[in-house]
Scaffold this motif. Structure first.
Motif, short mmCIF file in Angstrom:
data_model
loop_
_atom_site.label_atom_id
_atom_site.label_comp_id
_atom_site.label_asym_id
_atom_site.label_seq_id
_atom_site.Cartn_x
_atom_site.Cartn_y
_atom_site.Cartn_z
N ASN A 198 0.83 -1.21 0.00
CA ASN A 198 0.00 0.00 0.00
C ASN A 198 0.86 1.26 0.00
N ASP A 199 1.94 1.25 0.78
CA ASP A 199 2.85 2.41 0.79
C ASP A 199 3.45 2.65 -0.59
N ALA A 200 3.85 1.58 -1.26
CA ALA A 200 4.43 1.70 -2.59
C ALA A 200 3.40 2.24 -3.58
N LEU A 201 2.18 1.74 -3.50
CA LEU A 201 1.13 2.19 -4.42
C LEU A 201 0.78 3.66 -4.21
N LEU A 202 0.91 4.13 -2.98
CA LEU A 202 0.64 5.55 -2.70
C LEU A 202 1.68 6.46 -3.34
N ASN A 203 2.84 5.91 -3.68
CA ASN A 203 3.90 6.70 -4.33
C ASN A 203 3.70 6.83 -5.84
N LEU A 204 2.74 6.10 -6.39
CA LEU A 204 2.47 6.19 -7.83
C LEU A 204 1.50 7.32 -8.10
N HIS A 205 1.79 8.08 -9.13
CA HIS A 205 0.93 9.20 -9.52
C HIS A 205 0.64 9.08 -11.01
N PHE A 206 -0.60 9.21 -11.38
CA PHE A 206 -1.02 9.07 -12.77
C PHE A 206 -1.54 10.40 -13.29
N SER A 207 -1.26 10.66 -14.57
CA SER A 207 -1.72 11.90 -15.18
C SER A 207 -1.81 11.71 -16.68
N ASP A 208 -2.68 12.48 -17.30
CA ASP A 208 -2.75 12.46 -18.76
C ASP A 208 -2.09 13.72 -19.33
N GLN A 209 -1.40 14.46 -18.50
CA GLN A 209 -0.68 15.67 -18.90
C GLN A 209 0.81 15.34 -18.97
N LEU A 210 1.27 14.88 -20.13
CA LEU A 210 2.62 14.37 -20.30
C LEU A 210 3.69 15.35 -19.86
N VAL A 211 3.72 16.52 -20.43
CA VAL A 211 4.79 17.47 -20.17
C VAL A 211 4.81 17.90 -18.71
N GLU A 212 3.65 18.24 -18.17
CA GLU A 212 3.57 18.69 -16.79
C GLU A 212 3.96 17.57 -15.82
N SER A 213 3.68 16.34 -16.18
CA SER A 213 3.97 15.21 -15.31
C SER A 213 5.46 14.99 -15.09
N VAL A 214 6.27 15.28 -16.08
CA VAL A 214 7.71 15.01 -15.97
C VAL A 214 8.53 16.28 -15.75
N GLN A 215 7.87 17.38 -15.57
CA GLN A 215 8.54 18.67 -15.45
C GLN A 215 9.63 18.67 -14.37
N ASN A 216 9.37 18.06 -13.24
CA ASN A 216 10.35 18.05 -12.14
C ASN A 216 10.97 16.68 -11.91
N ALA A 217 10.83 15.80 -12.88
CA ALA A 217 11.34 14.44 -12.73
C ALA A 217 12.85 14.40 -12.95
N ASP A 218 13.52 13.52 -12.22
CA ASP A 218 14.95 13.27 -12.41
C ASP A 218 15.17 12.12 -13.39
N LEU A 219 14.16 11.27 -13.51
CA LEU A 219 14.26 10.11 -14.39
C LEU A 219 12.93 9.93 -15.10
N VAL A 220 12.97 9.74 -16.41
CA VAL A 220 11.77 9.51 -17.21
C VAL A 220 11.96 8.19 -17.93
#
Length: 66
Positions: A16-38
């Motif tokens: 459950n803790d691991a699943l809470l760390n998953l985030h889903f979005s249909d906004q591709l660019v905004e979703s990876v804006q602050n990502a370190d790894l894609v």
């Protein structure tokens, strides 16, 4: 992950803790804006992959895995 819980490799709380760390979005660019790894996992269609890469326009400081 349920299989790992069934095999007692992880607890249901860990799952459950691991699943809470998953985030889903249909906004591709905004979703990876602050990502370190894609990690791109689109179908093996060159046009689709090129479209994703063009939309993301990831700076050299980012890591992209395909």
């Amino acid at each position: 992950m349920l299989r790992q819980v069934d095999k007692a490799l992880i607890t249901s709380e860990q799952m459950n803790d691991a699943l809470l760390n998953l985030h889903f979005s249909d906004q591709l660019v905004e979703s990876v804006q602050n990502a370190d790894l894609v990690i791109e996992a689109a179908s093996e269609n060159e046009a689709i992959k090129k479209n994703i890469f063009q939309q993301l326009d990831i700076p050299v400081s980012k890591i992209m895995q395909t």
